[in-house]
Design a protein around this motif. Structure first.
Motif, PDB file in Angstrom:
ATOM      1  N   ARG A  37      -1.531   6.729 -10.433  1.00 50.11           N
ATOM      2  CA  ARG A  37      -2.792   6.274  -9.815  1.00 50.11           C
ATOM      3  C   ARG A  37      -2.762   6.403  -8.300  1.00 50.11           C
ATOM      4  NH1 ARG A  37      -5.782   6.618 -14.281  1.00 50.11           N
ATOM      5  NH2 ARG A  37      -3.946   7.090 -15.528  1.00 50.11           N
ATOM      6  N   LEU A  38      -1.659   6.883  -7.743  1.00 47.78           N
ATOM      7  CA  LEU A  38      -1.548   7.022  -6.297  1.00 47.78           C
ATOM      8  C   LEU A  38      -0.987   8.407  -5.992  1.00 47.78           C
ATOM      9  CD1 LEU A  38      -2.073   5.253  -3.793  1.00 47.78           C
ATOM     10  CD2 LEU A  38       0.320   4.525  -3.897  1.00 47.78           C
ATOM     11  N   ALA A  39      -1.511   9.022  -4.953  1.00 47.06           N
ATOM     12  CA  ALA A  39      -1.097  10.380  -4.594  1.00 47.06           C
ATOM     13  C   ALA A  39       0.386  10.433  -4.248  1.00 47.06           C
ATOM     14  CB  ALA A  39      -1.920  10.873  -3.406  1.00 47.06           C
ATOM     15  N   ASN A  40       0.997  11.589  -4.475  1.00 51.04           N
ATOM     16  CA  ASN A  40       2.391  11.768  -4.078  1.00 51.04           C
ATOM     17  C   ASN A  40       2.530  11.903  -2.569  1.00 51.04           C
ATOM     18  OD1 ASN A  40       3.883  11.926  -6.644  1.00 51.04           O
ATOM     19  ND2 ASN A  40       2.678  13.770  -7.018  1.00 51.04           N
ATOM     20  N   ASN A  41       1.554  12.560  -1.955  1.00 51.75           N
ATOM     21  CA  ASN A  41       1.705  12.977  -0.563  1.00 51.75           C
ATOM     22  C   ASN A  41       0.517  12.558   0.301  1.00 51.75           C
ATOM     23  OD1 ASN A  41       4.113  14.513  -1.314  1.00 51.75           O
ATOM     24  ND2 ASN A  41       2.679  15.939  -2.288  1.00 51.75           N
ATOM     25  N   TYR A  42       0.749  12.681   1.623  1.00 53.40           N
ATOM     26  CA  TYR A  42      -0.299  12.464   2.622  1.00 53.40           C
ATOM     27  C   TYR A  42      -0.850  11.040   2.602  1.00 53.40           C
ATOM     28  CZ  TYR A  42       0.091  17.496   2.310  1.00 53.40           C
ATOM     29  OH  TYR A  42       0.595  18.781   2.268  1.00 53.40           O
ATOM     30  N   LEU A  43       0.019  10.063   2.414  1.00 53.72           N
ATOM     31  CA  LEU A  43      -0.334   8.658   2.540  1.00 53.72           C
ATOM     32  C   LEU A  43       0.296   8.124   3.824  1.00 53.72           C
ATOM     33  CD1 LEU A  43       0.186   7.373  -1.117  1.00 53.72           C
ATOM     34  CD2 LEU A  43      -1.965   7.964  -0.012  1.00 53.72           C
ATOM     35  N   PRO A  44      -0.205   7.004   4.370  1.00 56.18           N
ATOM     36  CA  PRO A  44       0.393   6.446   5.590  1.00 56.18           C
ATOM     37  C   PRO A  44       1.886   6.182   5.407  1.00 56.18           C
ATOM     38  CG  PRO A  44      -1.693   5.372   5.100  1.00 56.18           C
ATOM     39  CD  PRO A  44      -1.379   6.237   3.922  1.00 56.18           C
ATOM     40  N   PRO A  45       2.699   6.446   6.424  1.00 53.53           N
ATOM     41  CA  PRO A  45       4.150   6.260   6.302  1.00 53.53           C
ATOM     42  C   PRO A  45       4.556   4.879   5.795  1.00 53.53           C
ATOM     43  CG  PRO A  45       3.650   7.437   8.325  1.00 53.53           C
ATOM     44  CD  PRO A  45       2.330   7.024   7.740  1.00 53.53           C
ATOM     45  N   ASP A  46       3.868   3.821   6.262  1.00 56.45           N
ATOM     46  CA  ASP A  46       4.236   2.464   5.822  1.00 56.45           C
ATOM     47  C   ASP A  46       3.964   2.243   4.333  1.00 56.45           C
ATOM     48  OD1 ASP A  46       5.483   1.159   7.943  1.00 56.45           O
ATOM     49  OD2 ASP A  46       3.575   0.716   8.934  1.00 56.45           O
ATOM     50  N   ILE A  47       2.951   2.908   3.797  1.00 59.33           N
ATOM     51  CA  ILE A  47       2.669   2.799   2.359  1.00 59.33           C
ATOM     52  C   ILE A  47       3.747   3.534   1.567  1.00 59.33           C
ATOM     53  CG2 ILE A  47       1.057   3.459   0.530  1.00 59.33           C
ATOM     54  CD1 ILE A  47       0.181   1.040   2.174  1.00 59.33           C
ATOM     55  N   GLN A  48       4.156   4.699   2.043  1.00 59.35           N
ATOM     56  CA  GLN A  48       5.210   5.446   1.355  1.00 59.35           C
ATOM     57  C   GLN A  48       6.528   4.672   1.364  1.00 59.35           C
ATOM     58  OE1 GLN A  48       3.697   7.496  -0.387  1.00 59.35           O
ATOM     59  NE2 GLN A  48       3.883   9.583   0.396  1.00 59.35           N
ATOM     60  N   LYS A  49       6.850   4.064   2.497  1.00 60.30           N
ATOM     61  CA  LYS A  49       8.093   3.292   2.567  1.00 60.30           C
ATOM     62  C   LYS A  49       8.029   2.063   1.664  1.00 60.30           C
ATOM     63  CE  LYS A  49       9.037   4.823   7.297  1.00 60.30           C
ATOM     64  NZ  LYS A  49      10.125   5.746   6.943  1.00 60.30           N
ATOM     65  N   LEU A  50       6.852   1.470   1.542  1.00 57.05           N
ATOM     66  CA  LEU A  50       6.694   0.331   0.639  1.00 57.05           C
ATOM     67  C   LEU A  50       6.933   0.755  -0.808  1.00 57.05           C
ATOM     68  CD1 LEU A  50       5.910  -2.516  -0.196  1.00 57.05           C
ATOM     69  CD2 LEU A  50       3.490  -1.880   0.087  1.00 57.05           C
ATOM     70  N   ARG A  51       6.445   1.910  -1.177  1.00 55.45           N
ATOM     71  CA  ARG A  51       6.685   2.400  -2.545  1.00 55.45           C
ATOM     72  C   ARG A  51       8.185   2.500  -2.819  1.00 55.45           C
ATOM     73  NH1 ARG A  51       2.991   7.758  -3.141  1.00 55.45           N
ATOM     74  NH2 ARG A  51       3.226   7.444  -5.399  1.00 55.45           N
ATOM     75  N   CYS A  52       8.937   2.969  -1.829  1.00 57.59           N
ATOM     76  CA  CYS A  52      10.388   3.082  -2.003  1.00 57.59           C
ATOM     77  C   CYS A  52      11.044   1.717  -2.086  1.00 57.59           C
ATOM     78  CB  CYS A  52      10.996   3.894  -0.862  1.00 57.59           C
ATOM     79  SG  CYS A  52      10.609   5.660  -0.950  1.00 57.59           S
ATOM     80  N   ARG A  53      10.597   0.781  -1.259  1.00 61.67           N
ATOM     81  CA  ARG A  53      11.184  -0.567  -1.325  1.00 61.67           C
ATOM     82  C   ARG A  53      10.916  -1.199  -2.688  1.00 61.67           C
ATOM     83  NH1 ARG A  53       8.974  -0.832   3.884  1.00 61.67           N
ATOM     84  NH2 ARG A  53       7.350  -2.339   3.331  1.00 61.67           N
ATOM     85  N   ALA A  54       9.729  -0.938  -3.224  1.00 59.84           N
ATOM     86  CA  ALA A  54       9.393  -1.494  -4.531  1.00 59.84           C
ATOM     87  C   ALA A  54      10.222  -0.856  -5.636  1.00 59.84           C
ATOM     88  CB  ALA A  54       7.895  -1.312  -4.810  1.00 59.84           C
ATOM     89  N   PHE A  55      10.281   0.460  -5.644  1.00 64.74           N
ATOM     90  CA  PHE A  55      10.925   1.189  -6.750  1.00 64.74           C
ATOM     91  C   PHE A  55      12.445   1.071  -6.715  1.00 64.74           C
ATOM     92  CE2 PHE A  55      12.449   4.906  -9.076  1.00 64.74           C
ATOM     93  CZ  PHE A  55      11.588   4.965 -10.160  1.00 64.74           C
TER      94      PHE A  55
END
Length: 534
Positions: free
Chosen positions: A241-259
């Motif tokens: 439900r969320l794009a792989n790429n071209y998202l704000p850096p803080d959102i991408q880092k949050l995904r990593c912290r979650a996963f």
């Protein structure tokens, strides 16, 4: 079998010692350890451990009795590197190369938020999530929903796990994941509650299928306004439900912290998983093989190579009767020729041998029930007799709390796979992608990704007599996989020429390779976080 706190009879100790010395004498004389001898050693090794190493939570001290696995029962003829020379392995340098990870080039996790990142503000918006799929599909979906809740400034209710998929697993979130750790580790990112407030339990809710591979604009423009009319939105599905790429850096880092950090497994799963790792390591460096030769995968993919007519018909019936599997008629030969099928156990055995791993290599099978059982495992078992799985490493009593729950059993395999010296998936499914990404995140641990399309062409020639196994074939396979061992690289973008959803499907999944978003080289000039390789 031993009882804790009891003294083991001297006769049993003597018999075990005699067997160990017998195997060592074979090694000293230069004899080859046969499959039967290796399996006998494995049986001794494991049965001794069931009583001496019951699992416990990792924070509790380990007693002397629990250390017997490493100190007394680890067979030296299986654990010592010298033993690998018995079946023709090369010198020590070649031995080390088999286990040596690809260079990490100094990449380390970089997931700290930027200075502008703030704690979540007060909100009466609630996001309730129904996950879908198996363990790792749900993990990716939950991590995406954490990021979406952050984008929308919504309180995330502990997600509901899928109970209607192929596995009919009745596990709740807290059965699989450490719920308290999940809530507290995300406290600076998203407010997470275990349940909806009582006054909203029966209140009207919006049920929405969020757009696949959507960006920030979609959630801010299309989803956020829905809270003007309802306080609760229920996401009916969580996957992609969320794009792989071209998202704000803080959102991408949050995904990593979650996963990679927040979604820690429940303490009992972590405890037994870590114990399985210890028991596997007692044999020496080991390969974790994600052997995706299971009924659901073969039925879904339509791959029937090597199966009987009866087995092929059974899989076709399963595919026909599974309503949410859209494709019913599949050409199995075409699937295989394009590399869309998991490698068979026999093909995996040929692959491992060609890479140079000797038959004394311990191999952990990370999988559910292999379709066809022992009849399809003969070739792999004969080449690699130290073939282990959770059912062999743990007693029935140790596995009993988890054995009826597919997600919890998969979590045990996940732990052993992430911690292995080498990870090899026979198919690039959800677990293979998740483990590969986790190993990248933890330091680019050696992960060999088979080129299935190239391999089946070579193996077909061997089966037809046009090629022979040996040094020439081995060197060819080694050359093909020289750059497929988990070294750092930017995430792959879409395949050129693809459009629409196919474009997004062809991208490398975010959690399979979180570089450049969540990995960096300290001291190097920062690059554009939105860049991906094409």
């Amino acid at each position: 079998m031993l009882l804790r706190g009891k003294v083991r009879p001297a006769g049993a100790a003597a018999r075990r010692a005699a067997l160990r010395w017998w195997l060592l004498s074979l090694a000293g004389a230069g004899a080859t350890i046969t499959a039967a001898a290796a399996l006998l050693a494995v049986a001794l090794h494991v049965s001794s451990a069931f009583a001496s190493a019951p699992y416990r939570l990792s924070q509790q001290p380990r007693e002397a009795e629990e250390l017997r696995w490493e100190l007394e029962f680890a067979p030296p003829q299986l654990a010592l590197p010298q033993s690998r020379k018995l079946d023709g392995a090369a010198d020590d340098a070649a031995e080390k190369r088999l286990w040596l990870p690809a260079p990490s080039r100094g990449f380390v996790p970089c997931v700290a938020p930027s200075p502008e990142y703030k704690r979540p503000g007060a909100s009466r918006r609630y996001l309730f999530v129904h996950t879908n799929g198996g363990l790792n599909q749900m993990r990716a979906g939950i991590s995406d929903m954490v990021a979406i809740a952050r984008i929308l400034n919504a309180t995330l209710i502990i997600p509901e796990l899928d109970k209607k998929s192929f596995w009919h697993d009745r596990s709740n979130f807290s059965d699989v994941f450490d719920e308290e750790h999940f809530i507290h580790s995300l406290a600076n990112d998203v407010k997470v509650e275990k349940k909806l407030p009582k006054d909203l339990v029966k209140a009207p809710k919006y049920v929405r299928y969020f757009k696949s591979w959507a960006g920030v604009d979609y959630y801010q423009d299309k989803i956020s306004p829905l809270w003007d009319h309802r306080q609760v939105i229920r996401a009916a599905k969580s996957d992609s439900r969320l794009a792989n790429n071209y998202l704000p850096p803080d959102i991408q880092k949050l995904r990593c912290r979650a996963f990679f950090q927040a979604l820690r497994f429940a303490p009992p799963i972590e405890a037994l998983g870590n114990l399985l790792v210890e028991r596997m390591r007692s044999f020496g460096p080991y390969i974790a093989l994600h052997l995706r030769y299971e009924k659901d995968m073969l039925a879904f993919s339509g791959c029937t190579y090597g199966l009987s007519q009866t087995e092929s018909e059974e899989l076709a019936m399963i595919r026909e009767n599974t309503t949410y599997w859209k494709v019913k008629d599949i050409d199995p030969l075409e699937q295989r020729s394009h590399g869309y099928c998991p490698l068979t156990p026999k093909e995996v055995s040929m692959f491992l041998s060609a890479l140079g791993y000797p038959s004394s290599t311990p191999v952990y099978i990370a999988a559910g029930e292999i379709y066809g059982g022992k009849s399809h495992m003969v070739d792999l078992q004969s080449r690699f007799p130290i073939l282990m799985n959770k059912e062999k490493l743990a007693s029935a009593e140790e596995l009993q709390p988890f054995s009826q729950y597919a997600a919890q059993m998969a979590a045990l395999d996940y732990i052993v796979s992430v911690e292995s010296d080498v990870f090899i998936p026979s198919y690039s499914g959800n677990m293979a992608r998740a483990v590969a990404g986790h190993r990248r995140f933890l330091g680019h641990r050696k992960t060999i990704s088979p080129d299935r399309k190239a391999l089946v062409r070579l193996f077909d020639k061997v089966n037809s007599g046009l090629r022979k196994e040996g040094e020439i074939l081995s060197q060819r396979i080694i050359d093909i996989h020289r750059k497929r061992q988990g070294s750092p690289r930017k995430r792959k973008g879409p395949i050129p020429g693809t459009k629409g959803k196919d474009r997004f499907r062809s991208e490398e999944a975010f959690y399979e390779n979180p570089l450049p978003d969540c990995l960096c080289q300290p001291g190097s000039p920062s690059g554009d976080d939105s860049l991906v390789s094409i």
